[in-house]
Structure formats: structure tokens, C-alpha cells
Design a protein around this motif. Structure first.
Motif, mmCIF file in Angstrom:
data_model
loop_
_atom_site.group_PDB
_atom_site.id
_atom_site.type_symbol
_atom_site.label_atom_id
_atom_site.label_comp_id
_atom_site.label_asym_id
_atom_site.label_seq_id
_atom_site.Cartn_x
_atom_site.Cartn_y
_atom_site.Cartn_z
ATOM 1 N N TRP A 35 -0.407 22.681 24.094
ATOM 2 C CA TRP A 35 0.874 22.131 24.541
ATOM 3 C C TRP A 35 1.226 20.919 23.700
ATOM 4 N N GLY A 37 1.925 17.752 24.766
ATOM 5 C CA GLY A 37 1.763 16.442 25.387
ATOM 6 C C GLY A 37 2.769 16.239 26.499
ATOM 7 N N PRO A 39 5.526 18.964 28.886
ATOM 8 C CA PRO A 39 5.716 20.397 29.074
ATOM 9 C C PRO A 39 6.889 20.984 28.285
ATOM 10 N N LYS A 77 -2.121 25.499 30.807
ATOM 11 C CA LYS A 77 -1.238 24.593 31.541
ATOM 12 C C LYS A 77 0.149 25.220 31.694
ATOM 13 N N ARG A 140 -10.536 19.003 34.968
ATOM 14 C CA ARG A 140 -10.806 18.797 36.397
ATOM 15 C C ARG A 140 -11.591 19.985 36.940
ATOM 16 N N ASP A 141 -12.590 19.693 37.759
ATOM 17 C CA ASP A 141 -13.426 20.741 38.357
ATOM 18 C C ASP A 141 -14.006 21.627 37.251
ATOM 19 N N ARG B 123 2.071 18.941 35.780
ATOM 20 C CA ARG B 123 1.600 19.686 34.618
ATOM 21 C C ARG B 123 1.404 18.730 33.440
ATOM 22 N N GLY B 124 2.228 17.708 33.357
ATOM 23 C CA GLY B 124 2.148 16.761 32.251
ATOM 24 C C GLY B 124 1.079 15.696 32.489
ATOM 25 N N HIS B 145 -4.404 23.226 47.181
ATOM 26 C CA HIS B 145 -5.062 23.334 45.878
ATOM 27 C C HIS B 145 -4.351 22.463 44.847
ATOM 28 N N HIS B 149 -5.714 18.974 42.944
ATOM 29 C CA HIS B 149 -5.746 18.823 41.489
ATOM 30 C C HIS B 149 -4.919 17.622 41.051
ATOM 31 N N LEU B 152 -7.027 14.533 41.769
ATOM 32 C CA LEU B 152 -8.103 14.422 40.791
ATOM 33 C C LEU B 152 -7.538 13.982 39.434
ATOM 34 N N LYS B 153 -6.348 14.466 39.137
ATOM 35 C CA LYS B 153 -5.711 14.112 37.872
ATOM 36 C C LYS B 153 -5.470 12.605 37.787
ATOM 37 N N PHE B 156 -8.109 10.888 36.017
ATOM 38 C CA PHE B 156 -8.114 11.097 34.568
ATOM 39 C C PHE B 156 -6.959 10.381 33.888
ATOM 40 N N GLU B 174 -13.140 19.788 50.278
ATOM 41 C CA GLU B 174 -13.031 20.421 48.957
ATOM 42 C C GLU B 174 -12.687 19.371 47.901
ATOM 43 N N ARG B 177 -15.809 17.640 47.122
ATOM 44 C CA ARG B 177 -16.679 18.408 46.217
ATOM 45 C C ARG B 177 -16.235 18.212 44.767
ATOM 46 N N MET B 178 -14.912 18.252 44.547
ATOM 47 C CA MET B 178 -14.395 18.093 43.186
ATOM 48 C C MET B 178 -14.667 16.672 42.673
#
Lengths: 289, 210
Positions: A35, A37, A39, A77, A140-141, B123-124, B145, B149, B152-153, B156, B174, B177-178
Motif C-alpha cells: 500500500w 501509506g 489507503p 490491508k 497485530r496478533d 485501515r491507515g 473483532h 484490532h 491493538l493498533k 503500534f 480476547e 490474549r492479543m
């Protein structure tokens, strides 16, 4: 030291990077499609990007003495965006081209149903086109994503030696090792591997089926991370032949399975122009420039 | 910093213009910083990660005005217009659209729009958009879900978990766990485990938050 970087996003890098990479020993690379950087919003955006990977970027690399190959895919993604997923229909046109040496990057980002569908579909495209596969494992995960990746690869019937599972770390190396797939490690500051940690993994499990890449892109990254890893290996007692195996022979062996690698030496900084653009511009102005 | 407050007069003028001519929002929305003002909102965060900025609040007022101007009979038109503000917006405008989602009247069109924009934002990797997507009650539109995510993101992307709306209510085993997997990876790499990761672990193990 001769280096084949099996994963580097040169579209995001400068000509200075090409020059420094050549000086450090990089003679060939693979740029997988990923991608931007932020979308994309439509298939046309992918088509222009793919055209760049097989066109302008290949030419740009050649000006600096580096053989540029690419992998083509819908990345995980953007597989989640129905506006983009349409591009799956035009992938076969690109997968047939010279210089396209793998399907990739495919795999998981957030482990959704749409990602799994695009991943499985592209595994079947790889089988159909006789191409190796470059698989991105998620940030992630990661362990769960890698485990599911290996299940899908096994179900696809593609021989594991034709699949490179990338971005591995200490927590995922063993399961990929057991699968028979090729093991990819990205030496990338802060979020992925570092040269010293890479050396420890090589000391523990040996050099077989391991490739090392910089994964350099638009993020905080280093296109010389491959060379830094070679240096760290030498400092730790590995031989020059060991370094050559990890940084050149292993990735060449993997991508040669495409039957489309071109590795003849190029003379750097040679003349010529791409669509009228020579890159060098004013420094070496050509008569008609 | 000289910003920090919206100039009431100019904002009232913009709101009035959108009420009279809904199509005008396409050019008024991007110019809000210049016409109304800039700076941190009540959260004190100038980047708008911990809460809306002055521009975000002014833009939300314009979206409200748009909804009022179009009335209850045109939910598709409203969704189309808001989607265009996002699609053609820069990151600041996108953030403002995300923070405006709770002002949209309930309905199918608004739900579809919300789901699509939250997915796009998550997504970005832009921390402003990740924080805004998770930072309002509109995040209820994310399934578990996708929400996990997203959280969690944050670890990061340097988005503090304080930016996540209703974290304590929604964090589950859950997600724990992640988060534990993330902490294990950090430790295997010889890296420190950030405080926010520890916070997630304690939240999801039924312990009292430090």
C-alpha cells in the motif's frame, strides 16, 4: 559482499538510496506490491502503481546498476475495501509479465474474512501462473496470523519451498521452520528485527531457507539493513561464504523458481531514457533534454 | 499558542450559509481553520488525538447544519455529502468527519456510512484518524473483532489508550490474549512493554486499573 534484497519498496526511496545500495553491494532486488501509506480508493490507483513497478522503477534501478524485479498482488490491508478488491480481476495480466517473480505481498493484516478470501484466491493465481508467493505476516496478533497463514498455504497445495513467509521474529520462526516454507526476516528499526537478533536466530537454526530483507519503504527504515546484517554475521564469526548464502544465494534460489530472474551485471549510470526522462536531468543533460 | 477558541461570529455565519445552501459545505468545510480558528479543544491536545480540536468542533457544527438543512427526508443525500467531505478531505478534515459521526441522525444510511468510514480510518496508520475512529460513541458500529484490532493498533501507532471511548466497558478476554501476545513479542525482542499494553492486560484480567 553481494546482496539480493528480496523485499524493498524502492518507489518510496530516492536515487541517493540506489547509489548507496549499489556501493554496499546490492545488485538485485524484489519490490513487492503493497500500500502507499494511506489507503487507495479504486483499482485504477493499483494499475498505475503496478505499471510503475514494471516500468519506471525497473528503469530507475537499472541506471544505478541494480536489477529490479517485482511481486504483484492486492495487499491484505486493501483487500478489505470493496472498491479496491476489484483489482483481483486484472492481476492475471500483470502476473504474466517478465520481471514479475512472485505473487505478493499477500497474507493477513487484521485477519478478516475478506483478507482470507483474497489471500486464498491469490494463492490459486500463484499456482496457475507457476509463481512463488511472498507472504506478509501481520503486525497485530502475529502468531495467530502466521498460524492461519500456514494452514492456508498447506490447503493451497503449493509446495512450501515456493512460499516465503516474511516479517518473522522470535515468536514465529519455529512454526514457519516446521512448515518447510522459506523464512523471511525484515531488518527494520523499532518494529521488526535487528541485525544482532538476526544473527542469534541464524546461530540457533542455521542458514538453510533463510532470507533477509530491509523492507525499506516510506517509514523509518534503512535500505542498507541487509548489509548491516552481513556485517553483524561476520563480526559473530560467520564466514564470507555464509553471508553470501544468506544475502545472495538463498533469495536467488527462491525467486529463480519463477523462471523469470534476470541477474546479468548491469553497468551503473549508463545512458538512455525512460519515456523521455533520464533521471539524471541537469547533471548529465542529454542533447535533446 | 494563540488559538484555542472558535470565533462565534464567523462560525455562526458559516452555519447559516450551510443551512441556506447545503452544497456550499464542500468549500466551507476545508476553510474552517482559516475562518473560524485553530487550536486544542477541551482536551488540550492540539493534534486532536485525545479529543476534538477547535476546528473539529466547528466542522461538527457544519455537519449538524447540513443534516438540519437536508431534513429527515434525505438520509442518502446527507450520507453522500458527508462521505464526500471525508473522501476529498485532508487528514484534519477526515478527523473532523469521524468526530462528527455521532451527530448524524440514526438510520440505515448513517450506519452504512459510519461503518465504511471507520473501516477506512482504521485501515491507515495516521494516529489522528485511528484515535478519532475509536474516540466517539460511533465506534459502537465496529464489530468486536474490528474494534479489538483498532485498540491493538493504538499500541503500534502511539495513540494513547485514553483516546479510546468506552475502553473499560468493551475490553474483553480476547483483547487480553492479543495484548499478551504483543507483550510476549516485545519481551522476546528485548524491548520494553509499554504502559498502555500493561493497562490492557490488567483491564482484561479483571484487575483494578492502576
Amino acid at each position: 559482499m553481494r546482496i539480493f534484497d528480496p523485499h524493498v519498496h524502492m518507489t518510496s526511496r530516492t536515487t541517493d538510496d540506489y547509489r548507496r545500495m549499489y556501493d554496499a553491494g546490492v545488485r538485485a532486488l524484489v519490490e513487492p506490491a503493497f500500500w502507499l501509506g494511506q489507503p487507495r480508493t479504486n483499482p485504477g490507483s493499483f494499475h498505475d502503481y503496478f505499471d510503475g513497478l514494471i516500468g519506471w522503477e525497473r528503469f530507475r534501478a537499472s541506471r544505478f546498476g541494480i536489477r529490479h524485479h517485482c511481486a504483484i498482488a492486492l495487499n491484505p490491508k486493501e483487500a478489505n475495501d470493496p472498491r479496491c478488491a476489484e483489482v483481483l480481476r486484472t492481476l492475471p495480466r500483470y502476473l504474466a509479465k517478465d520481471g514479475v517473480v512472485a505473487v505478493g505481498e499477500v497474507g493477513f493484516d487484521a485477519m478478516t474474512a475478506d483478507e482470507e478470501k483474497a489471500f486464498a484466491h491469490q494463492l490459486s493465481l500463484a499456482a496457475e501462473h507457476g509463481l512463488p508467493v511472498l507472504v506478509h505476516t501481520p503486525h497485530r496478533d502475529k502468531a495467530a496470523g502466521t498460524r492461519r497463514t500456514l494452514e492456508l498455504v498447506a490447503a493451497s497445495g503449493i509446495p512450501p519451498e515456493r512460499v516465503l513467509v516474511d516479517h518473522l521474529n522470535e515468536t514465529t520462526v519455529d512454526m514457519v521452520d516446521d512448515s518447510g516454507c522459506t523464512l523471511g526476516f525484515s531488518i527494520y528499526p523499532d518494529t521488526k528485527m535487528e541485525p544482532e537478533r538476526m544473527v542469534r536466530i541464524l546461530q540457533r537454526r542455521g542458514l538453510d531457507r533463510v532470507v533477509v530483507n530491509s523492507a525499506a519503504d516510506w517509514g523509518h527504515s534503512d535500505p542498507l539493513a541487509t548489509a548491516r546484517t552481513g556485517e553483524a554475521m561476520l563480526r559473530s564469526g560467520f564466514t564470507r561464504d555464509d553471508v553470501d548464502r544468506v544475502l545472495w544465494r538463498n533469495p536467488v534460489e527462491f525467486f529463480a523458481r519463477s523462471g523469470r530472474l534476470l541477474l546479468q551485471e548491469l553497468a551503473p549510470y549508463s545512458g538512455g531514457a525512460f519515456a523521455g526522462n533520464s533521471i539524471l536531468r541537469a547533471q548529465h543533460a542529454e542533447p535533446d533534454a | 499558542m494563540t488559538g484555542g477558541t472558535a470565533a462565534r461570529g464567523p462560525l455562526d455565519g458559516l452555519v447559516e450559509r450551510v443551512r441556506r445552501d447545503p452544497g456550499a459545505i464542500g468549500a466551507l468545510f476545508p476553510a474552517v481553520g482559516r475562518t473560524v480558528g485553530r487550536g486544542p479543544g477541551p482536551s488540550g491536545d492540539p493534534d486532536g488525538i485525545l479529543g476534538p480540536t477547535v476546528q473539529d468542533e466547528a466542522r461538527a457544527a457544519l455537519v449538524s447544519a447540513l443534516a438540519a438543512a437536508l431534513g429527515d427526508g434525505a438520509p442518502d443525500r446527507l450520507a453522500e455529502e458527508v462521505e464526500a467531505l471525508y473522501r476529498f478531505g485532508d487528514a484534519e478534515e477526515k478527523r473532523a468527519v469521524l468526530r462528527s459521526l455521532p451527530v448524524l441522525p440514526d438510520g440505515d444510511a448513517a450506519s452504512r456510512l459510519t461503518a465504511g468510514l471507520l473501516a477506512d480510518a482504521l485501515r491507515g496508520n495516521d494516529p489522528r484518524l485511528i484515535a478519532a475512529a475509536l474516540g466517539t460513541p460511533a465506534a459502537a458500529a465496529l464489530d468486536d473483532h474490528a474494534w479489538r484490532h483498532g485498540v491493538l493498533k493504538c499500541l503500534f501507532s502511539d495513540v494513547p489508550l485514553d483516546a479510546v471511548h468506552g475502553l473499560g466497558d468493551r475490553a474483553d478476554a480476547e483483547l487480553g490474549r492479543m495484548a499478551a501476545g504483543y507483550a510476549a513479542e516485545r519481551e522476546a525482542a528485548g524491548r520494553s512493554v509499554p504502559d498502555d499494553a500493561r493497562r490492557l492486560l490488567s483491564l482484561t484480567h479483571g484487575e483494578t486499573e492502576a
